[in-house]
Design a protein around this motif. Structure first.
Motif, mmCIF file in Angstrom:
data_model
loop_
_atom_site.group_PDB
_atom_site.id
_atom_site.type_symbol
_atom_site.label_atom_id
_atom_site.label_comp_id
_atom_site.label_asym_id
_atom_site.label_seq_id
_atom_site.Cartn_x
_atom_site.Cartn_y
_atom_site.Cartn_z
ATOM 1 N N LEU A 1 6.938 3.478 -8.923
ATOM 2 C CA LEU A 1 7.451 2.888 -10.093
ATOM 3 C C LEU A 1 8.620 1.696 -9.552
ATOM 4 O O LEU A 1 8.661 0.898 -10.347
ATOM 5 N N ALA A 2 9.138 1.906 -8.296
ATOM 6 C CA ALA A 2 9.873 0.954 -7.906
ATOM 7 C C ALA A 2 9.207 -0.326 -7.327
ATOM 8 O O ALA A 2 9.819 -1.356 -7.454
ATOM 9 N N LEU A 3 8.114 -0.132 -6.735
ATOM 10 C CA LEU A 3 7.439 -1.385 -6.186
ATOM 11 C C LEU A 3 6.350 -1.846 -7.570
ATOM 12 O O LEU A 3 6.094 -3.133 -7.462
ATOM 13 N N ALA B 1 0.940 -1.051 -0.108
ATOM 14 C CA ALA B 1 0.031 -0.025 -0.165
ATOM 15 C C ALA B 1 0.962 1.267 0.208
ATOM 16 O O ALA B 1 1.703 1.290 0.907
ATOM 17 N N VAL B 2 0.642 2.174 -0.813
ATOM 18 C CA VAL B 2 1.410 3.257 -0.940
ATOM 19 C C VAL B 2 0.861 4.641 -0.839
ATOM 20 O O VAL B 2 -0.214 4.854 -1.340
ATOM 21 N N ASP B 3 1.150 5.014 0.552
ATOM 22 C CA ASP B 3 0.865 6.096 1.070
ATOM 23 C C ASP B 3 1.513 7.435 0.436
ATOM 24 O O ASP B 3 2.718 7.766 0.441
ATOM 25 N N LEU B 4 0.786 8.223 -0.302
ATOM 26 C CA LEU B 4 1.200 9.317 -1.132
ATOM 27 C C LEU B 4 1.560 10.430 -0.346
ATOM 28 O O LEU B 4 2.474 11.276 -0.920
ATOM 29 N N ASN B 5 1.423 10.566 0.906
ATOM 30 C CA ASN B 5 1.763 11.706 1.932
ATOM 31 C C ASN B 5 3.068 11.419 2.688
ATOM 32 O O ASN B 5 3.802 12.036 3.339
ATOM 33 N N HIS B 6 3.446 10.071 2.677
ATOM 34 C CA HIS B 6 4.328 9.567 3.610
ATOM 35 C C HIS B 6 5.929 9.686 2.906
ATOM 36 O O HIS B 6 6.925 9.705 3.617
ATOM 37 N N ILE B 7 5.911 10.214 1.905
ATOM 38 C CA ILE B 7 7.391 10.158 1.215
ATOM 39 C C ILE B 7 7.179 11.218 -0.035
ATOM 40 O O ILE B 7 6.386 11.511 -0.588
ATOM 41 N N ALA B 8 8.451 11.964 0.058
ATOM 42 C CA ALA B 8 8.684 13.062 -1.050
ATOM 43 C C ALA B 8 8.635 12.293 -2.263
ATOM 44 O O ALA B 8 9.119 11.283 -2.351
ATOM 45 N N ASN B 9 8.294 12.853 -3.474
ATOM 46 C CA ASN B 9 8.228 12.262 -4.774
ATOM 47 C C ASN B 9 7.521 10.860 -4.592
ATOM 48 O O ASN B 9 8.438 9.794 -5.117
ATOM 49 N N PRO B 10 6.425 10.690 -4.279
ATOM 50 C CA PRO B 10 6.040 9.106 -4.092
ATOM 51 C C PRO B 10 5.723 8.522 -5.281
ATOM 52 O O PRO B 10 5.920 7.108 -5.484
ATOM 53 N N GLU B 11 5.846 9.122 -6.597
ATOM 54 C CA GLU B 11 5.856 8.386 -8.019
ATOM 55 C C GLU B 11 7.088 7.431 -8.153
ATOM 56 O O GLU B 11 6.912 6.366 -8.670
ATOM 57 N N LYS B 12 8.153 7.874 -7.267
ATOM 58 C CA LYS B 12 9.551 6.981 -7.363
ATOM 59 C C LYS B 12 9.206 5.671 -6.813
ATOM 60 O O LYS B 12 9.512 4.415 -7.039
ATOM 61 N N LEU B 13 8.361 5.711 -5.574
ATOM 62 C CA LEU B 13 8.100 4.433 -4.781
ATOM 63 C C LEU B 13 7.284 3.695 -5.643
ATOM 64 O O LEU B 13 7.153 2.480 -5.894
ATOM 65 N N LYS C 1 -0.142 4.752 -14.299
ATOM 66 C CA LYS C 1 -0.436 4.125 -15.709
ATOM 67 C C LYS C 1 0.887 3.165 -15.916
ATOM 68 O O LYS C 1 0.430 1.996 -16.454
ATOM 69 N N THR C 2 1.886 3.647 -15.715
ATOM 70 C CA THR C 2 3.022 2.810 -16.067
ATOM 71 C C THR C 2 3.114 1.377 -15.344
ATOM 72 O O THR C 2 3.271 0.423 -16.072
ATOM 73 N N ILE C 3 2.711 1.273 -14.103
ATOM 74 C CA ILE C 3 2.702 0.207 -13.431
ATOM 75 C C ILE C 3 1.250 -0.518 -13.544
ATOM 76 O O ILE C 3 1.289 -1.622 -13.003
#
Length: 303
Positions: free
Chosen positions: A230-232, A216-228, A271-273
């Motif tokens: 894409l990584a996951l 589960a990705v929390d978009l408020n927990h990390i700067a630049n959440p798009e990187k997380l 979209k990419t993932i």
């Protein structure tokens, strides 16, 4: 010739179906406590164009003692009533946010404390199984003592393997949420941030987790959440949608303009993932209609 035309028609129809599916918006969801999900509230949620909810039993729990404020029969009755109301109002119970806190840490180093938390979670799972959720969401840890990160990771893995058996029995999917962590140490320097605080640590931990446990990705927990995201990649099964700066628990509503998230980059990453889950808000606005309106606004910005 007839067979060739038929094959072309089938192929074209399939293409249209896939294209149409890709064009559909994400389902819209909101996070709301189970005690607030009355039949009236569920109707309001449905009427506002919200498709699903994430809920939890925290309002029914004494966090310090890991006990429930209602007895077993009353809890089961509450869950059956909630499920019936949600079904009648056409609102999907998408996910359960499992309880968390200082005394509710599945990575406890002390084995007795860890086992107590596991037993408590198993009781929670018994109740929420009635709701037939798709996703069961856990925090990986609470704040940690200094220099014990590796052993907490080992305990986390052990707990995940145990609890995932219960989750699979429910025919649901277990997910682990990334946590806030702009710096390893909290401000006073006497504790470390929870596990899964960076992209690198998330990836390292997910390599150790069972393949059928997701993120589960929390978009408020990390700067630049798009990187997380894409990584996951395909391991991302659900979101917590809020704006922020990665420095603190902001949970800004995305359309209030207070945070720093790049929504175009986030939508491109989704979209990419090939993300298939809902746009699940963990942030609030003045009225229920605002959630769908905000989603549409963000979608326009992302094009």
């Amino acid at each position: 010739m007839f067979k060739l035309r038929k094959l072309i028609l089938i192929t074209f129809t399939a293409f249209l179906i896939v294209t149409s599916a890709q064009a559909q918006r994400y389902k819209i969801g909101i996070s709301i406590g189970a005690n607030s999900l009355t039949k009236k509230k569920l109707k309001q949620i449905s009427d506002a164009g919200i498709d699903c909810v994430e809920t939890g039993l925290t309002p029914y729990i004494n966090k310090d003692s890991l006990t429930f404020i209602l007895d077993d029969a009353e809890m089961m009755k509450k869950m059956r009533e909630l499920k019936q109301s949600a079904t009648e109002m056409g609102v999907e119970i998408w996910s359960i946010h499992m309880p968390y806190g200082k005394e509710i840490d599945i990575s406890f180093v002390d084995e007795t404390r860890r086992q107590k938390v596991i037993a408590f979670h198993q009781q929670v799972l018994k109740y929420v199984a009635v709701l037939k959720p798709k996703i069961i969401l856990f925090h990986p840890s609470y704040y940690l003592s200094l220099n014990q990160r590796d052993i907490h990771i080992r305990q986390l893995i052990k707990s995940v393997e145990e609890l995932n058996k219960n989750v699979k029995t429910m025919k649901a999917t277990m997910v682990i949420e990334n946590m806030l962590g702009p710096a390893l140490l909290v401000a006073k320097g006497n504790q470390e941030r929870p596990l899964m605080r960076t992209v690198e640590e998330c990836l390292a931990i997910f390599k150790l987790l069972p393949d059928d446990v997701y993120a589960a990705v929390d978009l408020n927990h990390i700067a630049n959440p798009e990187k997380l995201l894409l990584a996951l990649g395909s391991r991302v099964k659900t979101l917590h949608v809020a704006d922020g700066d990665g420095q603190a628990e902001r949970h800004y509503f995305p359309c209030d303009g207070k945070g720093q998230n790049d929504w175009k980059a986030i939508f491109n990453a989704l979209k990419t993932i090939q993300y298939q889950g809902p746009f699940m808000y963990e942030s609030t606005t003045a009225n229920l209609e605002g959630y769908l309106d905000c989603y549409r606004e963000l979608l326009k910005l992302s094009k």
